[in-house]
Design a protein around this motif. Structure first.
Motif, PDB file in Angstrom:
ATOM      1  N   ILE A  73      -7.091   1.049  -1.199  1.00 16.07           N
ATOM      2  CA  ILE A  73      -8.203   0.363  -2.028  1.00 16.07           C
ATOM      3  C   ILE A  73      -9.173   1.136  -2.632  1.00 16.07           C
ATOM      4  CG2 ILE A  73      -9.795  -1.506  -1.849  1.00 16.07           C
ATOM      5  CD1 ILE A  73      -8.344  -2.700   0.528  1.00 16.07           C
ATOM      6  N   LEU A  74      -9.652   2.169  -1.613  1.00 19.55           N
ATOM      7  CA  LEU A  74     -10.561   3.348  -2.197  1.00 19.55           C
ATOM      8  C   LEU A  74     -10.053   3.944  -3.261  1.00 19.55           C
ATOM      9  CD1 LEU A  74     -12.026   4.066   1.393  1.00 19.55           C
ATOM     10  CD2 LEU A  74     -13.183   3.510  -0.743  1.00 19.55           C
ATOM     11  N   HIS A 106       0.945  -1.120   0.127  1.00 22.30           N
ATOM     12  CA  HIS A 106       0.045  -0.072   0.150  1.00 22.30           C
ATOM     13  C   HIS A 106       0.767   1.242  -0.025  1.00 22.30           C
ATOM     14  CE1 HIS A 106       0.149   1.709   4.217  1.00 22.30           C
ATOM     15  NE2 HIS A 106       0.687   0.697   4.325  1.00 22.30           N
ATOM     16  N   ALA A 107       2.154   1.138   0.618  1.00 21.34           N
ATOM     17  CA  ALA A 107       2.838   2.418   0.889  1.00 21.34           C
ATOM     18  C   ALA A 107       3.283   2.840  -0.392  1.00 21.34           C
ATOM     19  CB  ALA A 107       3.972   2.202   1.838  1.00 21.34           C
ATOM     20  N   SER A 108       3.635   1.833  -1.524  1.00 19.33           N
ATOM     21  CA  SER A 108       4.168   2.130  -2.852  1.00 19.33           C
ATOM     22  C   SER A 108       3.186   2.398  -3.738  1.00 19.33           C
ATOM     23  CB  SER A 108       5.144   1.024  -3.273  1.00 19.33           C
ATOM     24  OG  SER A 108       4.359   0.018  -3.425  1.00 19.33           O
ATOM     25  N   LEU A 109       2.125   1.990  -3.509  1.00 20.87           N
ATOM     26  CA  LEU A 109       0.803   2.283  -4.317  1.00 20.87           C
ATOM     27  C   LEU A 109       0.401   3.755  -3.818  1.00 20.87           C
ATOM     28  CD1 LEU A 109      -1.231  -0.911  -4.249  1.00 20.87           C
ATOM     29  CD2 LEU A 109      -0.181   0.082  -6.148  1.00 20.87           C
ATOM     30  N   ARG A 110       0.521   3.944  -2.784  1.00 21.22           N
ATOM     31  CA  ARG A 110       0.190   5.461  -2.250  1.00 21.22           C
ATOM     32  C   ARG A 110       0.863   6.557  -2.891  1.00 21.22           C
ATOM     33  NH1 ARG A 110      -1.299   7.282   3.887  1.00 21.22           N
ATOM     34  NH2 ARG A 110      -1.224   9.611   3.506  1.00 21.22           N
ATOM     35  N   GLU A 111       2.134   6.554  -2.816  1.00 20.25           N
ATOM     36  CA  GLU A 111       3.110   7.522  -3.626  1.00 20.25           C
ATOM     37  C   GLU A 111       2.448   7.653  -4.819  1.00 20.25           C
ATOM     38  OE1 GLU A 111       7.634   7.951  -4.713  1.00 20.25           O
ATOM     39  OE2 GLU A 111       7.166   6.178  -3.535  1.00 20.25           O
ATOM     40  N   GLN A 158      -5.742  -5.968  -9.378  1.00 17.92           N
ATOM     41  CA  GLN A 158      -4.687  -6.545 -10.160  1.00 17.92           C
ATOM     42  C   GLN A 158      -3.226  -5.597  -9.658  1.00 17.92           C
ATOM     43  OE1 GLN A 158      -4.779  -8.761 -12.206  1.00 17.92           O
ATOM     44  NE2 GLN A 158      -6.976  -8.899 -12.324  1.00 17.92           N
ATOM     45  N   ASP A 159      -3.500  -4.572  -8.796  1.00 18.21           N
ATOM     46  CA  ASP A 159      -2.462  -3.939  -8.297  1.00 18.21           C
ATOM     47  C   ASP A 159      -1.942  -4.105  -6.919  1.00 18.21           C
ATOM     48  OD1 ASP A 159      -2.433  -2.610 -10.609  1.00 18.21           O
ATOM     49  OD2 ASP A 159      -2.839  -0.391  -9.890  1.00 18.21           O
ATOM     50  N   ILE A 160      -3.095  -4.515  -6.134  1.00 19.74           N
ATOM     51  CA  ILE A 160      -2.807  -4.925  -4.636  1.00 19.74           C
ATOM     52  C   ILE A 160      -2.154  -6.237  -4.389  1.00 19.74           C
ATOM     53  CG2 ILE A 160      -4.657  -3.302  -4.169  1.00 19.74           C
ATOM     54  CD1 ILE A 160      -6.542  -5.479  -3.406  1.00 19.74           C
ATOM     55  N   TYR A 196      -9.695   1.935  -6.740  1.00 19.27           N
ATOM     56  CA  TYR A 196     -11.000   1.753  -7.071  1.00 19.27           C
ATOM     57  C   TYR A 196     -11.412   3.071  -7.953  1.00 19.27           C
ATOM     58  CZ  TYR A 196     -15.789   0.318  -7.787  1.00 19.27           C
ATOM     59  OH  TYR A 196     -17.003   0.412  -8.411  1.00 19.27           O
ATOM     60  N   GLU A 197     -11.461   4.100  -7.202  1.00 19.19           N
ATOM     61  CA  GLU A 197     -11.821   5.335  -7.861  1.00 19.19           C
ATOM     62  C   GLU A 197     -11.144   5.596  -9.219  1.00 19.19           C
ATOM     63  OE1 GLU A 197     -12.990   8.110  -4.047  1.00 19.19           O
ATOM     64  OE2 GLU A 197     -10.838   8.089  -4.645  1.00 19.19           O
ATOM     65  N   GLU A 198      -9.635   5.013  -9.360  1.00 19.89           N
ATOM     66  CA  GLU A 198      -8.947   5.343 -10.227  1.00 19.89           C
ATOM     67  C   GLU A 198      -9.042   4.095 -11.552  1.00 19.89           C
ATOM     68  OE1 GLU A 198      -4.269   5.619 -10.967  1.00 19.89           O
ATOM     69  OE2 GLU A 198      -4.994   7.210 -10.195  1.00 19.89           O
TER      70      GLU A 198
END
Length: 641
Positions: A108-109, A85-90, A121-123, A112-114
């Motif tokens: 996650i939210l 989640h930290a790398s995705l958050r960036e 597939q990303d998580i 999903y919005e994007e």
């Protein structure tokens, strides 16, 4: 880890969902989340979410759920952890998403919005997710790739209900607990129910690696977003494979140390838990907390000395608990409550007490070793089935069924040399029936035994039904997608579909959560699964040694006496539990259960099994434990109680 639930009356003109209903469903799972609770009513009171929180990441109130994203049009309840989640958050923040917390839930939210449904597939992680999308008027559920987290649902008459545990669903007044007889038939074989069935009629479980989308019309679409299929991979040397496996496992353990609370390892002293300890020790400046359970009335099952040796080698903060028959009897009523439906693995008993030990020390997260033996061929039975398949069965499969039927009589002496007499008879039947050799690593009542334990009425109702239909579906899937897959890969694929998610991982989730502890499974990181599925059979099983390439990979961190000691396995003295005066009391729970009124079983045959077991003529403990779990479950959820 948390407990989630929700309701959507998608077809009504006037909503009836109340916070009180959601709270009643939510709070029957307080053990899954003792730290916080929340609920949300949405869609003009047609729908609602409930949530119990076990705080692990961002312990502040900012982690409260249900949670919304950049707007209040998408809402989430989520059980599990997203390790990347930290790398995705960036990246999400760079693209304009605004965070209100440090939680993995919020990622996650925003994903999903994007990305819509492609967010899965990303998580990377272990999760059961529910999203309400007001603009699209849809409810989205997702279960993680390996099936570490459970997710159940009920869909009937304009009503959709979901939850982390079945007990939350049956809290809804529209749901009346009743037996799913077809699932019962399969339970006898697998000692659990194969997805999507459960033992509760009308209640299903979402299979691992699947999503479910319900729209305004009530149409429900279930789709698979990930599968553990082997694929073509570049040729590598053994040393390259060893380095890659060690790196993948090290990375997986590091990811699963993500927590703002104390964590540790369940330690047996075997290869898998010792690897967890060794690799975790590399990453820590303080001693790893380790936990072991032993039996004071069955020394042969104890792994205390092996665990103590590993603890001493790596300087862990070690804790032990001793249990016996008394603790099993005390826990049995709670066992069927926490399991929801029977998971007839006696290991659930010691697992509960070692989980309680961890929680009593203030440890909230533990790493466990499940998955390693399935991925790398570590079990004795895995090697036995592989030998039968390669030496004999694959040749016999080429002949027409009529020829196989005739040849099965001649094959019986050969199969008896490799297996117990009772299992050999069942394999001869499978050969003559044109069925596959391998049905899974946990088969208790095979088709031959079921024809004897089931009543005349039950056999008549399910004449023509075979548990092989469940097995065949998965075998045909891998055969169609990967026709060149070797026998070891096909066996592992079946384990990843049946025994691992619905028995082993289900027991880990339900029993650790009974004590408000989260278990993490580093050997089932999906990158490691995919890598292991592509390994050739000869790197997994070499001669009489299973997990060959894994052990070679671990030689730099574990001593040879640990890596190459005979496999013992995590067990429980269930054989002894069903003998003596106390064993007779367990049998009375089977013989006097209100389940008997349903006339599913031939109780004279069951009595005969108990008599042979008591006189030590034959070990029927697995069969009796299967029936005991079913009987106590029925009395708790459906019958007299």
């Amino acid at each position: 880890m948390c407990g989630i639930c929700g309701v959507w009356e998608y077809g009504t003109t006037r909503g009836n969902i109340t916070p009180g209903l959601l709270a009643s469903m939510r709070d029957v799972m307080t053990h899954r989340g003792p730290d916080d609770a929340g609920e949300l009513v949405f869609d003009e009171a047609r729908g609602g979410f409930g949530f119990r929180r076990l705080s692990i990441i961002d312990l502040s109130e900012a982690g409260h759920q249900p949670m919304h994203g950049c707007t209040d049009r998408v809402w989430l309840v989520f059980n599990g952890e997203i390790y990347n989640h930290a790398s995705l958050r960036e990246g999400l923040e760079q693209r304009g998403h605004v965070y209100a917390s440090r939680t993995d839930s919020e990622t996650i939210l925003h994903l999903y919005e994007e990305r819509g449904l492609d967010f899965v597939q990303d998580i990377e992680g272990d999760y059961a997710i529910a999203l309400w999308d007001a603009d699209r008027e849809q409810l989205v559920l997702a279960r993680d790739r390996a099936g570490v987290k459970p997710l159940y649902f009920y869909h009937r008459n304009g009503l959709f209900i979901f939850a982390s545990e079945i007990k939350a669903i049956v809290q809804h007044p529209a749901v009346t607990p009743e037996v799913n007889e077809e699932a019962l038939y399969h339970y006898l074989t697998f000692v659990t129910t194969p997805a999507p069935q459960t033992l509760f009629r009308g209640i299903q479980k979402l299979p691992a690696g699947h999503m479910l989308i319900v729209d305004r019309s009530g149409k429900a679409r279930i789709s698979q977003y990930w599968d553990a299929l082997p694929s073509a991979s570049p040729k590598l040397t053994d040393s390259e494979h060893e380095a890659n496996i060690l790196k993948l496992l090290r990375d997986s353990i590091k990811k699963r140390m993500m927590a703002d609370v104390p964590f540790g390892v369940f330690l047996s002293g075997g290869v898998d838990s010792s690897a967890n300890v060794a690799l975790m020790s590399e990453l820590m400046t303080r001693p790893v907390r380790t936990f072991t359970v032993g039996f004071h009335d069955c020394e042969e099952l104890n792994e205390l000395e092996s665990a103590r040796a590993i603890s001493k080698r790596f300087g862990t903060d070690h804790h032990e608990v001793m249990i016996g028959r008394e603790e099993m009897q005390r826990f049995l009523p709670e066992l069927v409550f926490h399991q929801d439906e029977p998971i007839a693995d006696p290991v659930c008993v010691p697992l509960y007490y070692v989980s309680k030990l961890a929680r009593d020390t203030g440890t909230i997260v533990v790493q466990v070793g499940e998955g390693s033996d399935e991925l790398f061929g570590g079990y004795d039975w895995f090697r036995t089935y592989l030998q039968i398949q390669e030496r004999f069965w694959r040749h016999a499969e080429r002949f027409p069924v009529a020829v196989r039927r005739a040849g099965s009589v001649l094959a019986k002496p050969l199969i008896k040399k490799m297996l117990k007499k009772r299992m050999a008879s069942e394999l001869v039947r499978r050969l003559g029936a044109g069925e596959s050799l391998f049905w899974g690593g946990a088969v208790v009542f095979d088709e031959t035994m079921k024809s004897r334990v089931l009543s005349t009425e039950m056999r008549a109702r399910y004449n023509g039904v075979s548990t092989y239909d469940v097995v065949r579906n998965y075998q045909e899937a891998i055969a169609a997608a990967r026709p060149d897959a070797d026998a070891a890969a096909r066996m592992t694929y079946l384990e990843l579909k049946l025994r691992l998610p619905e028995l082993l991982l289900m027991r880990v989730d339900k029993i650790t959560m009974a004590t408000s502890v989260e278990a993490r499974v580093p050997f089932l990181d999906h990158h490691l699964i995919e890598y292991a599925m592509n390994l050739p059979r000869e790197l997994k099983v070499k001669g009489q040694t299973g997990k060959h390439i894994l052990k070679r990979a671990l030689e730099s961190i574990l001593p040879a006496d640990v890596l190459y000691q005979p496999k013992r396995g995590f067990g429980a003295p269930v054989r002894e539990w069903f003998r003596g005066a106390e064993g007779e009391k367990l049998m009375q729970q089977i013989m006097n259960s209100s389940l008997r009124e349903r006339k599913f079983f031939d109780y004279s045959f069951i009595s005969g099994l108990a008599d042979e077991h008591r006189r030590e003529v034959r070990d029927w403990s697995a069969n009796l434990w299967c029936l005991l779990n079913l009987s106590v479950w029925y009395d708790r959820w459906i019958g007299r109680n």
